[in-house]
Design a protein around this motif. Structure first.
Motif, PDB file in Angstrom:
ATOM      1  N   VAL A   1       0.796  -1.189   0.113  1.00 37.76           N
ATOM      2  CA  VAL A   1       0.062  -0.054   0.104  1.00 37.76           C
ATOM      3  C   VAL A   1       0.869   1.273   0.115  1.00 37.76           C
ATOM      4  CG1 VAL A   1      -1.602   1.306   1.284  1.00 37.76           C
ATOM      5  CG2 VAL A   1      -1.894  -1.165   1.209  1.00 37.76           C
ATOM      6  N   HIS A   2       0.749   2.215  -0.880  1.00 36.10           N
ATOM      7  CA  HIS A   2       1.150   3.378  -0.894  1.00 36.10           C
ATOM      8  C   HIS A   2       0.288   4.667  -0.350  1.00 36.10           C
ATOM      9  CE1 HIS A   2       0.069   3.765  -4.980  1.00 36.10           C
ATOM     10  NE2 HIS A   2       0.085   4.943  -5.016  1.00 36.10           N
ATOM     11  N   GLU A   3       0.911   5.507   0.200  1.00 37.62           N
ATOM     12  CA  GLU A   3       0.226   6.557   0.906  1.00 37.62           C
ATOM     13  C   GLU A   3       0.924   7.861   0.501  1.00 37.62           C
ATOM     14  OE1 GLU A   3       0.425   6.040   5.147  1.00 37.62           O
ATOM     15  OE2 GLU A   3      -1.693   5.205   5.219  1.00 37.62           O
ATOM     16  N   ARG A   4      -0.003   8.880  -0.171  1.00 36.44           N
ATOM     17  CA  ARG A   4       0.768   9.972  -0.564  1.00 36.44           C
ATOM     18  C   ARG A   4       0.621  11.193   0.489  1.00 36.44           C
ATOM     19  NH1 ARG A   4       3.013  12.042  -5.084  1.00 36.44           N
ATOM     20  NH2 ARG A   4       2.395  10.126  -6.524  1.00 36.44           N
ATOM     21  N   GLU A   5       1.792  11.697   0.872  1.00 33.37           N
ATOM     22  CA  GLU A   5       1.926  12.555   1.962  1.00 33.37           C
ATOM     23  C   GLU A   5       1.457  13.953   1.382  1.00 33.37           C
ATOM     24  OE1 GLU A   5       2.361  11.904   5.504  1.00 33.37           O
ATOM     25  OE2 GLU A   5       2.105   9.894   4.394  1.00 33.37           O
ATOM     26  N   PRO A   6       1.113  14.886   2.222  1.00 33.33           N
ATOM     27  CA  PRO A   6       0.836  16.288   1.641  1.00 33.33           C
ATOM     28  C   PRO A   6       1.879  16.883   1.216  1.00 33.33           C
ATOM     29  CG  PRO A   6      -0.039  15.856   3.937  1.00 33.33           C
ATOM     30  CD  PRO A   6       0.694  14.634   3.735  1.00 33.33           C
ATOM     31  N   ASP A   7       3.138  16.643   1.542  1.00 28.62           N
ATOM     32  CA  ASP A   7       4.220  17.420   1.123  1.00 28.62           C
ATOM     33  C   ASP A   7       4.686  16.563  -0.461  1.00 28.62           C
ATOM     34  OD1 ASP A   7       5.456  14.889   1.796  1.00 28.62           O
ATOM     35  OD2 ASP A   7       6.521  15.670   3.194  1.00 28.62           O
ATOM     36  N   GLY A   8       3.953  15.539  -0.770  1.00 31.64           N
ATOM     37  CA  GLY A   8       4.234  14.893  -2.246  1.00 31.64           C
ATOM     38  C   GLY A   8       5.285  13.710  -1.889  1.00 31.64           C
ATOM     39  N   GLN A   9       5.627  13.448  -0.815  1.00 35.61           N
ATOM     40  CA  GLN A   9       6.298  12.071  -0.578  1.00 35.61           C
ATOM     41  C   GLN A   9       5.350  10.974  -0.566  1.00 35.61           C
ATOM     42  OE1 GLN A   9       8.856  12.364   2.773  1.00 35.61           O
ATOM     43  NE2 GLN A   9      10.533  12.402   1.281  1.00 35.61           N
ATOM     44  N   VAL A  10       5.841   9.915  -1.246  1.00 39.26           N
ATOM     45  CA  VAL A  10       5.037   8.482  -1.045  1.00 39.26           C
ATOM     46  C   VAL A  10       5.725   7.643  -0.149  1.00 39.26           C
ATOM     47  CG1 VAL A  10       4.142   6.407  -2.442  1.00 39.26           C
ATOM     48  CG2 VAL A  10       4.484   8.789  -3.470  1.00 39.26           C
ATOM     49  N   ARG A  11       4.730   7.150   0.895  1.00 37.37           N
ATOM     50  CA  ARG A  11       5.113   6.063   1.810  1.00 37.37           C
ATOM     51  C   ARG A  11       4.628   4.672   1.350  1.00 37.37           C
ATOM     52  NH1 ARG A  11       3.961   9.007   7.793  1.00 37.37           N
ATOM     53  NH2 ARG A  11       5.759  10.639   7.585  1.00 37.37           N
ATOM     54  N   TRP A  12       5.427   3.782   1.439  1.00 42.37           N
ATOM     55  CA  TRP A  12       4.841   2.449   1.136  1.00 42.37           C
ATOM     56  C   TRP A  12       4.879   1.615   2.370  1.00 42.37           C
ATOM     57  CZ3 TRP A  12       3.746   0.301  -3.692  1.00 42.37           C
ATOM     58  CH2 TRP A  12       3.918   1.225  -4.660  1.00 42.37           C
ATOM     59  N   LEU A  13       3.748   0.910   2.523  1.00 45.40           N
ATOM     60  CA  LEU A  13       3.548  -0.155   3.590  1.00 45.40           C
ATOM     61  C   LEU A  13       3.841  -1.518   3.032  1.00 45.40           C
ATOM     62  CD1 LEU A  13       1.015   1.613   5.676  1.00 45.40           C
ATOM     63  CD2 LEU A  13       3.434   1.543   6.363  1.00 45.40           C
ATOM     64  N   CYS A  14       4.414  -2.521   3.547  1.00 47.85           N
ATOM     65  CA  CYS A  14       4.456  -3.933   3.345  1.00 47.85           C
ATOM     66  C   CYS A  14       3.061  -4.633   3.664  1.00 47.85           C
ATOM     67  CB  CYS A  14       5.552  -4.722   3.803  1.00 47.85           C
ATOM     68  SG  CYS A  14       5.546  -4.970   5.593  1.00 47.85           S
ATOM     69  N   PRO A  15       2.468  -5.704   3.483  1.00 47.38           N
ATOM     70  CA  PRO A  15       1.434  -6.282   3.755  1.00 47.38           C
ATOM     71  C   PRO A  15       1.231  -6.410   5.344  1.00 47.38           C
ATOM     72  CG  PRO A  15       2.419  -7.299   1.686  1.00 47.38           C
ATOM     73  CD  PRO A  15       3.303  -6.256   2.248  1.00 47.38           C
ATOM     74  N   ASP A  16       2.380  -6.799   5.707  1.00 49.70           N
ATOM     75  CA  ASP A  16       2.307  -7.133   7.060  1.00 49.70           C
ATOM     76  C   ASP A  16       2.146  -5.741   8.025  1.00 49.70           C
ATOM     77  OD1 ASP A  16       2.779  -9.815   7.112  1.00 49.70           O
ATOM     78  OD2 ASP A  16       4.767  -9.643   7.696  1.00 49.70           O
ATOM     79  N   CYS A  17       2.713  -4.569   7.893  1.00 49.11           N
ATOM     80  CA  CYS A  17       2.565  -3.448   8.267  1.00 49.11           C
ATOM     81  C   CYS A  17       1.210  -3.000   7.950  1.00 49.11           C
ATOM     82  CB  CYS A  17       3.639  -2.307   7.885  1.00 49.11           C
ATOM     83  SG  CYS A  17       5.298  -2.835   8.718  1.00 49.11           S
ATOM     84  N   THR A  18       0.896  -3.119   6.792  1.00 49.89           N
ATOM     85  CA  THR A  18      -0.614  -2.621   6.335  1.00 49.89           C
ATOM     86  C   THR A  18      -1.695  -3.198   7.369  1.00 49.89           C
ATOM     87  OG1 THR A  18       0.088  -2.541   4.159  1.00 49.89           O
ATOM     88  CG2 THR A  18      -2.260  -2.258   4.353  1.00 49.89           C
ATOM     89  N   ARG A  19      -1.530  -4.440   7.757  1.00 52.71           N
ATOM     90  CA  ARG A  19      -2.550  -5.205   8.277  1.00 52.71           C
ATOM     91  C   ARG A  19      -2.466  -4.410   9.749  1.00 52.71           C
ATOM     92  NH1 ARG A  19      -2.040  -9.754   5.599  1.00 52.71           N
ATOM     93  NH2 ARG A  19       0.073 -10.322   6.729  1.00 52.71           N
ATOM     94  N   ARG A  20      -1.436  -4.268  10.502  1.00 52.10           N
ATOM     95  CA  ARG A  20      -1.082  -3.804  11.739  1.00 52.10           C
ATOM     96  C   ARG A  20      -1.573  -2.365  11.506  1.00 52.10           C
ATOM     97  NH1 ARG A  20       4.910  -4.703  12.472  1.00 52.10           N
ATOM     98  NH2 ARG A  20       4.441  -6.552  11.186  1.00 52.10           N
ATOM     99  N   HIS A  21      -1.331  -1.325  10.416  1.00 51.77           N
ATOM    100  CA  HIS A  21      -1.672  -0.160  10.323  1.00 51.77           C
ATOM    101  C   HIS A  21      -3.098   0.007  10.344  1.00 51.77           C
ATOM    102  CE1 HIS A  21      -1.246   4.111   8.988  1.00 51.77           C
ATOM    103  NE2 HIS A  21      -1.830   3.952   7.884  1.00 51.77           N
ATOM    104  N   LEU A  22      -3.825  -1.110   9.538  1.00 58.10           N
ATOM    105  CA  LEU A  22      -5.171  -0.780   9.685  1.00 58.10           C
ATOM    106  C   LEU A  22      -5.935  -1.056  10.963  1.00 58.10           C
ATOM    107  CD1 LEU A  22      -6.345  -2.831   6.151  1.00 58.10           C
ATOM    108  CD2 LEU A  22      -6.338  -0.251   6.776  1.00 58.10           C
TER     109      LEU A  22
END
Ligand SMILES: [Zn+2]
Length: 55
Positions: free
Chosen positions: A22-43
């Motif tokens: 999963v990638h999230e675009r930050e307000p400053d234009g940077q893209v953050r990536w999350l691996c599947p494991d961290c995505t589950r934790r993040h959710l």
């Protein structure tokens, strides 16, 4: 090459593996990536922060 923002795992298996990331675009234009494991934790974190009775 996408790198997990949380655990710094590198996604180096090409586009097929990237589909589960999963990638999230930050307000400053940077893209953050999350691996599947961290995505589950993040959710879970997001759901835990939702006010009770919502949704
Ligand atoms: Zn991760």
């Amino acid at each position: 090459m996408p790198t997990c923002h949380h655990c710094h795992t590198i996604c180096e298996n090409g586009t097929a593996a990237t589909l589960t990331w999963v990638h999230e675009r930050e307000p400053d234009g940077q893209v953050r990536w999350l691996c599947p494991d961290c995505t589950r934790r993040h959710l879970r974190d997001i759901e835990a922060r939702l006010p009770a009775g919502r949704q």
